[in-house]
Design a protein around this motif. Structure first.
Motif, PDB file in Angstrom:
ATOM      1  N   GLY A   1       1.028   5.453  32.242  1.00  0.00           N
ATOM      2  CA  GLY A   1       0.291   6.657  31.898  1.00  0.00           C
ATOM      3  C   GLY A   1      -0.048   6.759  30.435  1.00  0.00           C
ATOM      4  N   HIS A   2      -1.090   7.559  30.120  1.00  0.00           N
ATOM      5  CA  HIS A   2      -1.528   7.730  28.744  1.00  0.00           C
ATOM      6  C   HIS A   2      -0.551   8.547  27.910  1.00  0.00           C
ATOM      7  N   ALA A   3       0.295   9.339  28.567  1.00  0.00           N
ATOM      8  CA  ALA A   3       1.302  10.056  27.792  1.00  0.00           C
ATOM      9  C   ALA A   3       2.161   9.048  27.039  1.00  0.00           C
ATOM     10  N   TYR A   4       2.511   7.959  27.716  1.00  0.00           N
ATOM     11  CA  TYR A   4       3.295   6.919  27.054  1.00  0.00           C
ATOM     12  C   TYR A   4       2.432   6.148  26.062  1.00  0.00           C
ATOM     13  N   THR A   5       1.195   5.860  26.436  1.00  0.00           N
ATOM     14  CA  THR A   5       0.303   5.129  25.543  1.00  0.00           C
ATOM     15  C   THR A   5       0.099   5.877  24.236  1.00  0.00           C
ATOM     16  N   ALA A   6      -0.206   7.158  24.316  1.00  0.00           N
ATOM     17  CA  ALA A   6      -0.443   7.942  23.111  1.00  0.00           C
ATOM     18  C   ALA A   6       0.824   8.040  22.268  1.00  0.00           C
ATOM     19  N   THR A   7       1.972   8.242  22.897  1.00  0.00           N
ATOM     20  CA  THR A   7       3.229   8.304  22.151  1.00  0.00           C
ATOM     21  C   THR A   7       3.518   6.977  21.469  1.00  0.00           C
ATOM     22  N   ASP A   8       3.287   5.888  22.202  1.00  0.00           N
ATOM     23  CA  ASP A   8       3.505   4.561  21.626  1.00  0.00           C
ATOM     24  C   ASP A   8       2.608   4.326  20.416  1.00  0.00           C
ATOM     25  N   LEU A   9       1.415   4.908  20.414  1.00  0.00           N
ATOM     26  CA  LEU A   9       0.502   4.742  19.289  1.00  0.00           C
ATOM     27  C   LEU A   9       0.896   5.629  18.113  1.00  0.00           C
ATOM     28  N   ALA A  10       1.377   6.833  18.381  1.00  0.00           N
ATOM     29  CA  ALA A  10       1.599   7.809  17.311  1.00  0.00           C
ATOM     30  C   ALA A  10       2.664   7.357  16.327  1.00  0.00           C
ATOM     31  N   HIS A  11       3.793   6.900  16.830  1.00  0.00           N
ATOM     32  CA  HIS A  11       4.927   6.632  15.944  1.00  0.00           C
ATOM     33  C   HIS A  11       4.728   5.436  15.014  1.00  0.00           C
ATOM     34  N   PRO A  12       4.165   4.309  15.477  1.00  0.00           N
ATOM     35  CA  PRO A  12       4.119   3.150  14.578  1.00  0.00           C
ATOM     36  C   PRO A  12       2.896   3.087  13.662  1.00  0.00           C
ATOM     37  N   LEU A  13       1.955   4.033  13.744  1.00  0.00           N
ATOM     38  CA  LEU A  13       0.756   3.917  12.914  1.00  0.00           C
ATOM     39  C   LEU A  13       1.107   3.892  11.423  1.00  0.00           C
ATOM     40  N   GLY A  14       1.964   4.810  11.002  1.00  0.00           N
ATOM     41  CA  GLY A  14       2.360   4.852   9.601  1.00  0.00           C
ATOM     42  C   GLY A  14       3.068   3.587   9.150  1.00  0.00           C
ATOM     43  N   PRO A  15       4.107   3.131   9.870  1.00  0.00           N
ATOM     44  CA  PRO A  15       4.765   1.878   9.481  1.00  0.00           C
ATOM     45  C   PRO A  15       3.830   0.667   9.484  1.00  0.00           C
ATOM     46  N   ARG A  16       2.920   0.613  10.443  1.00  0.00           N
ATOM     47  CA  ARG A  16       1.969  -0.515  10.462  1.00  0.00           C
ATOM     48  C   ARG A  16       1.057  -0.458   9.236  1.00  0.00           C
ATOM     49  N   GLN A  17       0.618   0.739   8.872  1.00  0.00           N
ATOM     50  CA  GLN A  17      -0.201   0.918   7.680  1.00  0.00           C
ATOM     51  C   GLN A  17       0.551   0.445   6.429  1.00  0.00           C
ATOM     52  N   ARG A  18       1.805   0.826   6.305  1.00  0.00           N
ATOM     53  CA  ARG A  18       2.595   0.434   5.130  1.00  0.00           C
ATOM     54  C   ARG A  18       2.856  -1.064   5.113  1.00  0.00           C
ATOM     55  N   ALA A  19       3.097  -1.647   6.291  1.00  0.00           N
ATOM     56  CA  ALA A  19       3.370  -3.082   6.356  1.00  0.00           C
ATOM     57  C   ALA A  19       2.183  -3.911   5.894  1.00  0.00           C
ATOM     58  N   LEU A  20       0.975  -3.373   6.058  1.00  0.00           N
ATOM     59  CA  LEU A  20      -0.234  -4.079   5.629  1.00  0.00           C
ATOM     60  C   LEU A  20      -0.648  -3.721   4.201  1.00  0.00           C
ATOM     61  N   GLY A  21       0.154  -2.902   3.534  1.00  0.00           N
ATOM     62  CA  GLY A  21      -0.165  -2.537   2.155  1.00  0.00           C
ATOM     63  C   GLY A  21      -1.066  -1.339   2.014  1.00  0.00           C
ATOM     64  N   GLY A  22      -1.171  -0.530   3.071  1.00  0.00           N
ATOM     65  CA  GLY A  22      -1.962   0.701   3.000  1.00  0.00           C
ATOM     66  C   GLY A  22      -3.456   0.500   2.904  1.00  0.00           C
ATOM     67  N   PRO A  23      -4.074  -0.331   3.788  1.00  0.00           N
ATOM     68  CA  PRO A  23      -5.514  -0.583   3.668  1.00  0.00           C
ATOM     69  C   PRO A  23      -6.390   0.568   4.150  1.00  0.00           C
ATOM     70  N   LEU A  24      -5.870   1.458   5.003  1.00  0.00           N
ATOM     71  CA  LEU A  24      -6.654   2.571   5.527  1.00  0.00           C
ATOM     72  C   LEU A  24      -6.403   3.821   4.687  1.00  0.00           C
ATOM     73  N   PRO A  25      -7.377   4.705   4.593  1.00  0.00           N
ATOM     74  CA  PRO A  25      -7.113   5.988   3.940  1.00  0.00           C
ATOM     75  C   PRO A  25      -5.955   6.709   4.630  1.00  0.00           C
ATOM     76  N   GLY A  26      -4.960   7.105   3.863  1.00  0.00           N
ATOM     77  CA  GLY A  26      -3.774   7.719   4.436  1.00  0.00           C
ATOM     78  C   GLY A  26      -4.050   8.938   5.293  1.00  0.00           C
ATOM     79  N   PRO A  27      -4.947   9.831   4.881  1.00  0.00           N
ATOM     80  CA  PRO A  27      -5.219  11.010   5.724  1.00  0.00           C
ATOM     81  C   PRO A  27      -5.726  10.647   7.111  1.00  0.00           C
ATOM     82  N   TRP A  28      -6.465   9.543   7.226  1.00  0.00           N
ATOM     83  CA  TRP A  28      -6.968   9.154   8.538  1.00  0.00           C
ATOM     84  C   TRP A  28      -5.838   8.680   9.440  1.00  0.00           C
ATOM     85  N   VAL A  29      -4.897   7.928   8.871  1.00  0.00           N
ATOM     86  CA  VAL A  29      -3.751   7.473   9.658  1.00  0.00           C
ATOM     87  C   VAL A  29      -2.927   8.678  10.109  1.00  0.00           C
TER      88      VAL A  29
END
Length: 298
Positions: free
Chosen positions: A147-175
């Motif tokens: 279900g998408h409830a799990y999909t959306a939850t799975d996406l929400a939590h790691p977005l910030g850590p993934r952004q930091r792991a790549l050196g912050g290439p995306l605008p932070g407010p968008w993440v």
């Protein structure tokens, strides 16, 4: 049985699956011969088509000459969820499943016009077909469908850590916005059966319906989940920000979808895909995702 397997397919399966892929390729003629005997088929003369992990052969039933296609996949378990979804949809808006041998990774499907897809239409006419290709069919998801409830939850939590792991290439407010939207989407996710790999090339011309979707990856959730891929696969044809917004509106309205929810899923999935694309070294799709988010995140 001799089958002219495209070199591009051989190279792709060998690259992805190594020795196992090479061995599977070598066994395709014997597998197809066995399936033709079981389903009483004869192959047509047209060359096979292929995707990333499947070979599709045009065939006919010997008993009545009815056209069909034989699809063989590696790994074979990829056919399990596809067959479950196709059985549940029962041909409503999607290709009809005639039979399946999931242990062999084989599906017998109705034949569509593989030479005509929604990719051949101009962008807005393709998006604005009444109810297609995002129309939600009132089909309950089979038990066990992710279900998408799990999909959306799975996406929400790691977005910030993934952004930091790549050196912050995306605008932070968008993440941060994408993470908030994902949590909101997870809180009241729908329960429709949804095609989670829908793009213009996966909607072919049919006879019993003008356009039918193929290659479904069925999930339970919001039909709006299908919108983002239809956005980013042809966003280069939407020259201006207003064109991008018009495309989103056309897709949502044609499918009877919620515009705000379609926008939210587009932002969430575009940020997710953007980060993934940068991580694996893609160059064009991250730019497309940036255009999407830049236009829709305001």
């Amino acid at each position: 049985m001799e089958i002219d397997i495209p070199d591009t397919f051989v190279e792709e399966r060998t690259r992805v699956a190594g020795t196992q892929g090479h061995q599977w390729i070598a066994g395709i003629p014997a597998l197809v011969e066995r399936l033709c005997e079981r389903w009483d088929l004869r192959l047509d003369s047209e060359p096979p088509r292929h995707g990333a992990n499947s070979l599709v052969l045009a065939a006919r039933r010997r008993v009545d000459g009815a056209p069909c296609v034989l699809k063989v996949c590696q790994p074979p378990e990829t056919t399990v969820t596809e067959a479950i979804g196709l059985r549940a949809w029962a041909g409503r808006g999607v290709v009809r499943l005639l039979d399946a041998r999931t242990d062999d990774g084989a599906l017998l499907l109705e034949r569509l016009d593989a030479g005509r897809s929604l990719s051949d239409l101009e962008l807005l006419p393709a998006a604005d077909l009444p109810g297609a290709p995002t129309r939600p069919h009132p089909t309950p998801p089979p038990p066990g469908t992710r279900g998408h409830a799990y999909t959306a939850t799975d996406l929400a939590h790691p977005l910030g850590p993934r952004q930091r792991a790549l050196g912050g290439p995306l605008p932070g407010p968008w993440v941060d916005l994408a993470a908030r939207m994902a949590r909101d989407l997870a809180s009241d996710a729908g329960e429709s059966l949804v095609h989670a790999d829908l793009h213009y090339g996966n909607v072919l011309a049919g006879t019993r319906e003008p356009w039918l979707a193929i290659d479904p990856r069925p999930v339970a959730g919001d039909p709006e989940y299908s919108v983002p891929e239809l956005m980013w696969t042809r966003i280069d044809e939407a020259a201006e920000p207003a064109d991008v917004r018009d495309l989103l509106t056309a897709l949502a309205d044609a499918g009877g979808l919620d515009r705000d929810r379609a926008r939210a899923w587009t932002v969430v999935r575009a940020v997710d895909y953007w980060l993934w694309g940068l991580d694996v070294g893609l160059t064009e799709d991250p730019v497309r995702c940036r255009r999407l988010v830049d236009t829709l995140a305001g």
